[in-house]
Design a protein around this motif. Structure first.
Motif, mmCIF file in Angstrom:
data_model
loop_
_atom_site.group_PDB
_atom_site.id
_atom_site.type_symbol
_atom_site.label_atom_id
_atom_site.label_comp_id
_atom_site.label_asym_id
_atom_site.label_seq_id
_atom_site.Cartn_x
_atom_site.Cartn_y
_atom_site.Cartn_z
ATOM 1 N N ILE A 144 -5.395 -4.557 12.609
ATOM 2 C CA ILE A 144 -5.337 -3.635 11.474
ATOM 3 C C ILE A 144 -6.439 -4.012 10.496
ATOM 4 O O ILE A 144 -6.637 -5.195 10.205
ATOM 5 C CB ILE A 144 -3.968 -3.749 10.766
ATOM 6 C CG1 ILE A 144 -2.828 -3.488 11.751
ATOM 7 C CG2 ILE A 144 -3.884 -2.787 9.585
ATOM 8 C CD1 ILE A 144 -1.483 -3.935 11.235
ATOM 9 N N LYS A 145 -7.133 -3.032 9.970
ATOM 10 C CA LYS A 145 -8.157 -3.310 8.967
ATOM 11 C C LYS A 145 -7.516 -3.993 7.751
ATOM 12 O O LYS A 145 -6.385 -3.667 7.372
ATOM 13 C CB LYS A 145 -8.845 -2.020 8.532
ATOM 14 C CG LYS A 145 -9.657 -1.344 9.629
ATOM 15 C CD LYS A 145 -10.865 -2.173 10.023
ATOM 16 C CE LYS A 145 -11.728 -1.444 11.035
ATOM 17 N NZ LYS A 145 -12.871 -2.279 11.492
ATOM 18 N N PRO A 146 -8.224 -4.920 7.137
ATOM 19 C CA PRO A 146 -7.644 -5.688 6.025
ATOM 20 C C PRO A 146 -7.108 -4.841 4.877
ATOM 21 O O PRO A 146 -6.149 -5.241 4.208
ATOM 22 C CB PRO A 146 -8.810 -6.568 5.564
ATOM 23 C CG PRO A 146 -9.676 -6.705 6.757
ATOM 24 C CD PRO A 146 -9.579 -5.400 7.476
ATOM 25 N N ASP A 147 -7.722 -3.680 4.643
ATOM 26 C CA ASP A 147 -7.289 -2.843 3.519
ATOM 27 C C ASP A 147 -6.426 -1.660 3.941
ATOM 28 O O ASP A 147 -6.135 -0.770 3.137
ATOM 29 C CB ASP A 147 -8.509 -2.340 2.746
ATOM 30 C CG ASP A 147 -9.512 -1.610 3.639
ATOM 31 O OD1 ASP A 147 -9.264 -1.516 4.863
ATOM 32 O OD2 ASP A 147 -10.547 -1.147 3.114
ATOM 33 N N ASP A 148 -5.964 -1.651 5.192
ATOM 34 C CA ASP A 148 -5.136 -0.557 5.697
ATOM 35 C C ASP A 148 -3.712 -0.678 5.145
ATOM 36 O O ASP A 148 -3.125 -1.764 5.126
ATOM 37 C CB ASP A 148 -5.110 -0.616 7.234
ATOM 38 C CG ASP A 148 -4.576 0.651 7.875
ATOM 39 O OD1 ASP A 148 -3.620 1.238 7.337
ATOM 40 O OD2 ASP A 148 -5.111 1.047 8.929
ATOM 41 N N GLU A 149 -3.143 0.455 4.714
ATOM 42 C CA GLU A 149 -1.772 0.452 4.199
ATOM 43 C C GLU A 149 -0.753 0.069 5.267
ATOM 44 O O GLU A 149 0.347 -0.391 4.962
ATOM 45 C CB GLU A 149 -1.429 1.830 3.621
ATOM 46 C CG GLU A 149 -1.944 2.058 2.219
ATOM 47 C CD GLU A 149 -1.495 0.963 1.259
ATOM 48 O OE1 GLU A 149 -0.272 0.680 1.192
ATOM 49 O OE2 GLU A 149 -2.363 0.373 0.588
ATOM 50 N N THR A 150 -1.126 0.250 6.548
ATOM 51 C CA THR A 150 -0.226 -0.119 7.643
ATOM 52 C C THR A 150 0.137 -1.596 7.594
ATOM 53 O O THR A 150 1.212 -2.002 8.040
ATOM 54 C CB THR A 150 -0.869 0.214 9.001
ATOM 55 O OG1 THR A 150 -1.266 1.583 9.016
ATOM 56 C CG2 THR A 150 0.105 -0.014 10.153
ATOM 57 N N LEU A 151 -0.771 -2.409 7.062
ATOM 58 C CA LEU A 151 -0.513 -3.850 6.953
ATOM 59 C C LEU A 151 0.782 -4.117 6.193
ATOM 60 O O LEU A 151 1.645 -4.888 6.642
ATOM 61 C CB LEU A 151 -1.689 -4.520 6.251
ATOM 62 C CG LEU A 151 -1.561 -6.012 5.937
ATOM 63 C CD1 LEU A 151 -1.559 -6.826 7.219
ATOM 64 C CD2 LEU A 151 -2.700 -6.464 5.016
ATOM 65 N N GLY A 194 -12.352 -11.124 5.767
ATOM 66 C CA GLY A 194 -11.386 -10.088 6.120
ATOM 67 C C GLY A 194 -9.980 -10.628 6.272
ATOM 68 O O GLY A 194 -9.011 -10.027 5.796
ATOM 69 N N ALA A 195 -9.846 -11.772 6.932
ATOM 70 C CA ALA A 195 -8.531 -12.376 7.108
ATOM 71 C C ALA A 195 -7.946 -12.817 5.773
ATOM 72 O O ALA A 195 -6.751 -12.619 5.500
ATOM 73 C CB ALA A 195 -8.620 -13.550 8.073
ATOM 74 N N GLN A 200 -4.234 -12.080 1.111
ATOM 75 C CA GLN A 200 -4.068 -11.884 -0.328
ATOM 76 C C GLN A 200 -3.278 -10.616 -0.623
ATOM 77 O O GLN A 200 -2.407 -10.607 -1.513
ATOM 78 C CB GLN A 200 -5.434 -11.834 -1.006
ATOM 79 C CG GLN A 200 -6.147 -13.174 -1.048
ATOM 80 C CD GLN A 200 -7.575 -13.051 -1.563
ATOM 81 O OE1 GLN A 200 -8.201 -11.994 -1.476
ATOM 82 N NE2 GLN A 200 -8.106 -14.149 -2.091
ATOM 83 N N ARG A 201 -3.551 -9.552 0.107
ATOM 84 C CA ARG A 201 -2.814 -8.302 -0.101
ATOM 85 C C ARG A 201 -1.329 -8.482 0.201
ATOM 86 O O ARG A 201 -0.464 -7.971 -0.519
ATOM 87 C CB ARG A 201 -3.386 -7.185 0.780
ATOM 88 C CG ARG A 201 -4.755 -6.689 0.348
ATOM 89 C CD ARG A 201 -5.161 -5.468 1.161
ATOM 90 N NE ARG A 201 -4.240 -4.356 0.902
ATOM 91 C CZ ARG A 201 -3.781 -3.526 1.835
ATOM 92 N NH1 ARG A 201 -4.119 -3.701 3.101
ATOM 93 N NH2 ARG A 201 -2.965 -2.542 1.530
ATOM 94 N N LEU A 202 -1.038 -9.205 1.270
ATOM 95 C CA LEU A 202 0.360 -9.456 1.611
ATOM 96 C C LEU A 202 1.046 -10.266 0.511
ATOM 97 O O LEU A 202 2.166 -9.949 0.087
ATOM 98 C CB LEU A 202 0.452 -10.192 2.947
ATOM 99 C CG LEU A 202 0.156 -9.356 4.198
ATOM 100 C CD1 LEU A 202 -0.029 -10.245 5.413
ATOM 101 C CD2 LEU A 202 1.278 -8.347 4.458
ATOM 102 N N ARG A 203 0.402 -11.311 0.054
ATOM 103 C CA ARG A 203 1.001 -12.171 -0.966
ATOM 104 C C ARG A 203 1.186 -11.422 -2.281
ATOM 105 O O ARG A 203 2.221 -11.564 -2.948
ATOM 106 C CB ARG A 203 0.131 -13.401 -1.163
ATOM 107 C CG ARG A 203 0.138 -14.352 0.039
ATOM 108 C CD ARG A 203 -1.005 -15.339 -0.004
ATOM 109 N NE ARG A 203 -1.033 -16.201 1.176
ATOM 110 C CZ ARG A 203 -2.115 -16.862 1.594
ATOM 111 N NH1 ARG A 203 -3.254 -16.761 0.902
ATOM 112 N NH2 ARG A 203 -2.060 -17.616 2.676
ATOM 113 N N GLU A 204 0.209 -10.613 -2.644
ATOM 114 C CA GLU A 204 0.316 -9.839 -3.882
ATOM 115 C C GLU A 204 1.447 -8.815 -3.823
ATOM 116 O O GLU A 204 2.026 -8.458 -4.865
ATOM 117 C CB GLU A 204 -1.012 -9.135 -4.170
ATOM 118 C CG GLU A 204 -2.116 -10.091 -4.599
ATOM 119 C CD GLU A 204 -3.487 -9.440 -4.611
ATOM 120 O OE1 GLU A 204 -3.567 -8.225 -4.274
ATOM 121 O OE2 GLU A 204 -4.469 -10.127 -4.939
#
Length: 378
Positions: A144-151, A194-195, A200-204
């Protein structure tokens, strides 16, 4: 079981143990200097002895590409295992059985459907898994792309299903397409950034993400820093091959895997020597064909490992290899390589060549050979 280099029956896959050990120690020292955990990928050799050497050097945990590998290495005493291929739903019972026997198995996922399937399986069998989310940092393959909402959607499904969110992982496989230090450093940084961004997005968003795992042999050997990364994975570095040589991360003298072969005939007018290592011994992999230097089916060396410049395995049938000089016809081929001459052929792709053989002949510094079994299957 021991024998000698000069008596082993050909064709045979040979590991130069001194070269292998040097490669292992170099990579481990580099990861130690970065302060990250090193989790080698064991799919290249699929061999307990090779992996034991990696663990002895300081590796913590392993990466596998099949559940067969996970089962074999767990049986050998290694418990911390990342199964780094998106889990196929039909394999979940085997994965659960490994966990129930005490294996610290981590699974990866990169889509909502599989996340839901894990949820369904967990509810049906009262099972939980540690799951990592695969990130696509270079468009090479999966993730999944790092900035994808699917993440975040996948993380939410995993959390609500009771799975353990172990972290994120990525593999910059496109690094194999480069061959300059500048390009390799750039793709290594792209992989790292990217990783780290995905983590960071997950933690935020309030999700746990303790592990940030990156890796390929070219990026592991080219990264300038690994800020935000907790572990690195690489596999072919232990043995290396001609593709890695063309990428620019190893010398020919670093390649620890070769195939021992014997000259069995000649076609003098064509400048050919015929050897008993065809594509069944070397594999059909022609990975150097699209690179800056095409080695055919392999680089020819003397039996003691000295590179014979210009001589390659230019063709291969099932059990016959064609040895010739690249670019010009050697009409003295019969005298240069008489019947019975034993040679080593360096492979294009260590993983593919290893897969053609049931075991390795492990060459020690005194030219004695031990037989190291390897395994097949999924």
């Amino acid at each position: 079981m021991t024998t000698s280099l000069h008596t082993i029956e050909t064709p045979a896959a040979l590991i130069d143990v001194q070269r292998m050990q040097r490669n292992i120690e170099h990579m481990q020292a580099r990861m130690d200097a970065f302060g990250v955990t090193f989790r080698p990928h064991v799919k290249t050799a699929k061999c307990i002895s090779v992996t034991q050497a990696q663990m002895a050097a300081g590796a913590r945990g392993i990466t596998v590409s099949t559940l067969k590998e996970a089962e074999q290495f767990f049986a050998a005493g290694i418990t911390d295992i990342l199964y780094a291929v998106g889990i196929s739903i039909d394999k979940l019972p085997r994965a659960l059985a490994l966990c129930q026997r005490g294996c610290d198995l981590k699974l990866i996922v990169d889509n909502v459907d599989t996340a839901h399937a894990l949820d369904d399986f967990g509810k049906t069998f009262n099972a939980t898994f540690e799951v990592w989310i695969e990130i696509d940092t270079d468009g090479h393959r999966s993730g999944i792309k790092p900035d994808d909402e699917t993440l975040l959607t996948i993380a939410r499904i995993l959390q609500e299903s009771g799975m353990t969110m172990g972290g994120v992982m990525t593999h910059a496989g496109s690094s194999y397409d480069y061959h300059t230090p500048e390009a390799l450093r750039a793709i290594a940084e792209q992989e790292r950034a990217g990783a780290v961004k995905a983590a960071q997005r997950l933690r935020e968003a309030g999700f746990s993400c303790p592990v940030v795992s990156v890796g390929s042999t070219p990026t592991a050997l080219s990264a300038e820093h690994l800020k935000g990364v907790t572990e690195v994975r690489a596999g072919v570095y232990a043995l290396f091959d001609l593709v890695m040589h063309n990428v620019g991360v190893c010398a020919l003298d670093d390649i620890a895997l070769s195939v021992i072969t014997t000259v069995i005939g000649h076609q003098e007018e064509k400048g050919w020597a015929i050897v008993d290592a065809g594509w069944m011994a070397m594999s059909r992999d022609r990975g150097t064909q699209k690179q800056t230097h095409d080695f055919g089916f392999g680089q020819v060396c003397t039996e003691d490992g000295t590179v014979l410049e210009g001589y390659i395995l230019s063709g291969a049938n099932q059990e016959h290899g064609i040895l010739s000089h690249a670019g010009e016809t050697d009409h003295d081929i019969r005298n240069r390589f008489p019947i019975g001459t034993r040679l080593r052929i360096l492979p294009n792709h260590a993983c593919a060549t290893g897969a053609q053989h049931p075991h390795y002949a492990a060459l020690a510094h005194d030219n004695s050979i031990d037989i190291w079994p390897r395994f097949y299957g999924w």
